[in-house]
Design an enzyme around this catalytic site. Structure first.
Site, short mmCIF file in Angstrom:
data_model
loop_
_atom_site.label_atom_id
_atom_site.label_comp_id
_atom_site.label_asym_id
_atom_site.label_seq_id
_atom_site.Cartn_x
_atom_site.Cartn_y
_atom_site.Cartn_z
N LYS A 21 0.83 -1.21 0.00
CA LYS A 21 0.00 0.00 0.00
C LYS A 21 0.86 1.26 0.00
O LYS A 21 0.61 2.20 -0.75
CB LYS A 21 -0.94 -0.03 1.21
CG LYS A 21 -1.88 1.16 1.29
CD LYS A 21 -3.13 0.85 2.08
CE LYS A 21 -2.90 0.86 3.58
NZ LYS A 21 -2.60 2.19 4.12
N SER A 22 1.89 1.29 0.84
CA SER A 22 2.74 2.48 0.92
C SER A 22 3.41 2.77 -0.43
O SER A 22 3.46 3.91 -0.89
CB SER A 22 3.84 2.26 1.97
OG SER A 22 3.29 2.21 3.25
N ARG A 26 2.72 5.92 -3.28
CA ARG A 26 3.87 6.73 -3.73
C ARG A 26 4.05 6.63 -5.24
O ARG A 26 4.35 7.63 -5.90
CB ARG A 26 5.14 6.28 -2.99
CG ARG A 26 5.15 6.77 -1.54
CD ARG A 26 6.16 5.99 -0.72
NE ARG A 26 6.34 6.53 0.61
CZ ARG A 26 5.51 6.31 1.64
NH1 ARG A 26 4.42 5.60 1.47
NH2 ARG A 26 5.77 6.83 2.82
N SER A 167 7.80 9.06 11.63
CA SER A 167 6.66 8.87 10.74
C SER A 167 7.08 9.08 9.31
O SER A 167 7.54 10.15 8.91
CB SER A 167 5.55 9.86 11.10
OG SER A 167 4.66 10.00 10.01
N ASP A 320 1.91 -1.22 11.72
CA ASP A 320 0.56 -1.61 11.29
C ASP A 320 0.22 -3.05 11.67
O ASP A 320 -0.90 -3.51 11.41
CB ASP A 320 0.43 -1.43 9.77
CG ASP A 320 0.51 0.05 9.39
OD1 ASP A 320 0.11 0.90 10.20
OD2 ASP A 320 0.99 0.35 8.28
N ARG A 351 -6.28 2.32 17.77
CA ARG A 351 -6.07 0.87 17.74
C ARG A 351 -5.77 0.29 19.11
O ARG A 351 -6.08 -0.88 19.36
CB ARG A 351 -4.94 0.52 16.75
CG ARG A 351 -5.40 0.65 15.33
CD ARG A 351 -4.39 0.14 14.32
NE ARG A 351 -4.96 0.27 12.98
CZ ARG A 351 -4.25 0.34 11.87
NH1 ARG A 351 -2.92 0.29 11.92
NH2 ARG A 351 -4.84 0.44 10.69
N ARG A 395 -7.46 -2.91 9.37
CA ARG A 395 -6.59 -3.88 10.08
C ARG A 395 -7.23 -4.42 11.35
O ARG A 395 -6.95 -5.54 11.76
CB ARG A 395 -5.23 -3.25 10.36
CG ARG A 395 -4.51 -2.87 9.05
CD ARG A 395 -3.03 -2.70 9.21
NE ARG A 395 -2.51 -1.86 8.15
CZ ARG A 395 -2.27 -2.25 6.90
NH1 ARG A 395 -2.49 -3.51 6.53
NH2 ARG A 395 -1.80 -1.40 6.00
C1 S3P Z 1 2.76 4.81 6.12
C2 S3P Z 1 3.37 5.14 7.28
C3 S3P Z 1 2.87 4.72 8.59
C4 S3P Z 1 1.87 3.57 8.49
C5 S3P Z 1 0.87 3.81 7.39
C6 S3P Z 1 1.56 3.95 6.07
C7 S3P Z 1 3.32 5.32 4.84
O1 S3P Z 1 2.24 5.83 9.20
O2 S3P Z 1 1.19 3.38 9.70
O3 S3P Z 1 -0.05 2.72 7.32
O4 S3P Z 1 2.94 4.82 3.78
O5 S3P Z 1 4.16 6.23 4.89
P1 S3P Z 1 3.10 6.97 9.99
O6 S3P Z 1 3.98 7.63 8.99
O7 S3P Z 1 2.07 7.91 10.52
O8 S3P Z 1 3.83 6.23 11.05
#
Ligand code: S3P
Length: 442
Positions: A21-22, A26, A167, A320, A351, A395
């Site tokens: 997903k990340s 992007r 983050s 996550d 969560r 989740r």
């Molecule tokens: C993510 C970063 C994380 C993660 C989120 C996806 C990302 O969050 O929990 O599901 O794609 O950069 P944080 O950057 O707030 O830790």
């Protein structure tokens, strides 16, 4: 939608999970900033990423689905996106909201961002403050939550920012704004968060440097005024999605499951390390590289698990995965303590409270102690039999559907449509391995 998971025996089989997903967010967002045509294969076709596709279309990029998981993006060049005619709806996606704010900080037009009830509750000050210091004007009706209006500038000011949280969303938002700034923009975080933005921006020609400082903090710098080259990438399988079948297999002796093509970036693999410490047989096989990221096949064999202490410093590498780890902990022998989970309170749901409430509803002894989560396992199937509210959190929904399979009695999840945020094929994939997930009877 109410979904019910009934107890299952050992799981067996070989599967692939959808794209990360990340990286999918992007790929679409960064491709929209490149001059020319990018190709993305293995894109996660789930609600979260479709919100990103809609957002970049709203900003003038041309995005086409060429086939299953295969998408092309005609980008507009750095700073070349157009003013949107409508509100940009980020849905449930925190990654989209925060990264898009970074992108828009480098564009001189107003745009309005909103999201669903979950996203409108989540903190945005962590990106609003640094982007404001770069010259973006970001205004909300109330505090700094969505909906908000952002008006960026063609050339934001370069910034040096110390983020109090590790983050990747904050880091990425600042780096994206920094692409448009004259000079070097720097972000420091207390420990390294996932580095997909850095890897992808480098592959597109940006100068991104990362270093660990003597006191352990992590610093990333990007040089601005750069024209990004188009991207050609195949997105690896999402380890955060793989965590669900792997968890379910690890907790049932006799299981043997392989998940092929999983992203093995060490900043994402903390959950699998923890499962090993709990006594599970988890192996990374056939390590290779794909799209500038490490990838491997994950083999897991079920066995008897024991409770462990998970250190706070591991949290960014498995942030996550705590909902499903808590479920595994409920099946392990002894107590599991997961430390330093303050960030869990500001995810798609709170969560920490959702996990405790769901576990208790299923007969498991669990509590939050400050920012720590404590789960008492009894070395076998927990009672189950509970009804758990997903709270607009994919989740939480999937973790408790895993619990239903591992418990003595079925578990019902209400609001289970949230699964479509990241893993639309979750139930069929689990069932193909031997799980019993289906719609709850009225
Ligand atoms: C993510 C970063 C994380 C993660 C989120 C996806 C990302 O969050 O929990 O599901 O794609 O950069 P944080 O950057 O707030 O830790």
């Amino acid at each position: 939608m109410r979904v019910r998971a009934a107890p299952h025996g050992p799981l067996a089989g070989t599967v692939r999970v959808p794209g990360d997903k990340s990286i999918s967010h992007r790929a679409v967002l960064f491709a929209a900033l490149a001059a020319g045509r990018s190709t993305v294969r293995g894109l996660l076709e789930a609600e979260d990423v479709m919100a990103t596709v809609a957002a970049v279309r709203g900003l003038g990029a041309e995005v086409t689905r060429e086939g299953e998981g295969c998408w092309t993006v005609h980008g507009c060049g750095t700073g070349g996106l157009a003013a949107p005619a409508d509100v940009l709806d980020c849905g449930n996606a925190g990654t989209l909201a925060r990264l898009l704010l970074g992108v828009l900080a480098g564009h001189p037009f107003p745009a309005v961002l909103t999201g669903d009830a979950s996203l409108r509750r989540r903190p945005m000050a962590r990106v609003v403050r640094p982007l404001g210091a770069m010259g973006a004007r970001i205004e909300a009706r109330e505090g700094t939550r969505l909906p908000l209006t952002v008006r960026g500038r063609l050339r934001p000011l370069p910034l040096s920012w110390r983020s109090p949280v590790a983050s990747a969303q904050v880091k990425s938002a600042i780096l994206l704004a920094g692409l448009h700034a004259p000079g070097v923009t720097v972000v420091e975080e207390p420990s390294p968060s996932r580095d997909h933005s850095e890897r992808m921006l480098r592959a597109m020609g940006a100068e991104v440097r990362a270093e660990t400082l003597p006191d352990g903090r992590h610093r990333v710098a990007v040089r601005g005024d750069v024209e990004l080259a188009p991207l050609s990438v195949t997105v690896p399988g999402d380890p955060s999605s793989a965590a669900f079948p792997v968890a379910a297999a690890a907790a049932v002796p006799g299981s043997r499951v392989v998940v092929e093509g999983v992203l093995a970036n060490p900043l994402r693999t903390g959950f699998f390390t923890t499962l090993r410490e709990m006594g599970a047989a988890v192996h990374w096989m056939r390590p290779r590289e794909q799209g500038g990221e490490p990838v491997a096949d994950l083999l897991v064999e079920g066995g008897r698990l024991r409770g462990v202490e998970v250190p706070a410093r591991r949290a960014p590498a498995m942030i996550d995965e705590y909902p499903v780890l808590a479920v595994v902990a409920a099946c392990a022998e002894g107590t599991t303590v997961m430390r330093g989970l303050a960030e869990l309170r500001v995810k798609e749901s709170d969560r920490l409270s959702a996990i405790v409430e769901g576990l208790v509803a299923c007969g498991v002894e669990a509590r939050a102690e400050g920012d720590d989560l404590v789960v008492m396992g009894r070395g076998g199937r927990p009672p189950g039999g509970g009804v758990v509210e997903a709270r607009l959190d994919h989740r939480i929904a999937m973790a408790f559907l895993v619990l239903g399979g591992l418990a003595e009695r079925p578990v019902e999840v209400r609001g289970a449509e949230a699964v479509a945020t990241s893993f639309p094929g979750f139930a069929p994939l689990m069932n193909a391995l031997g799980a019993a997930i289906g719609e709850a009877e009225p």
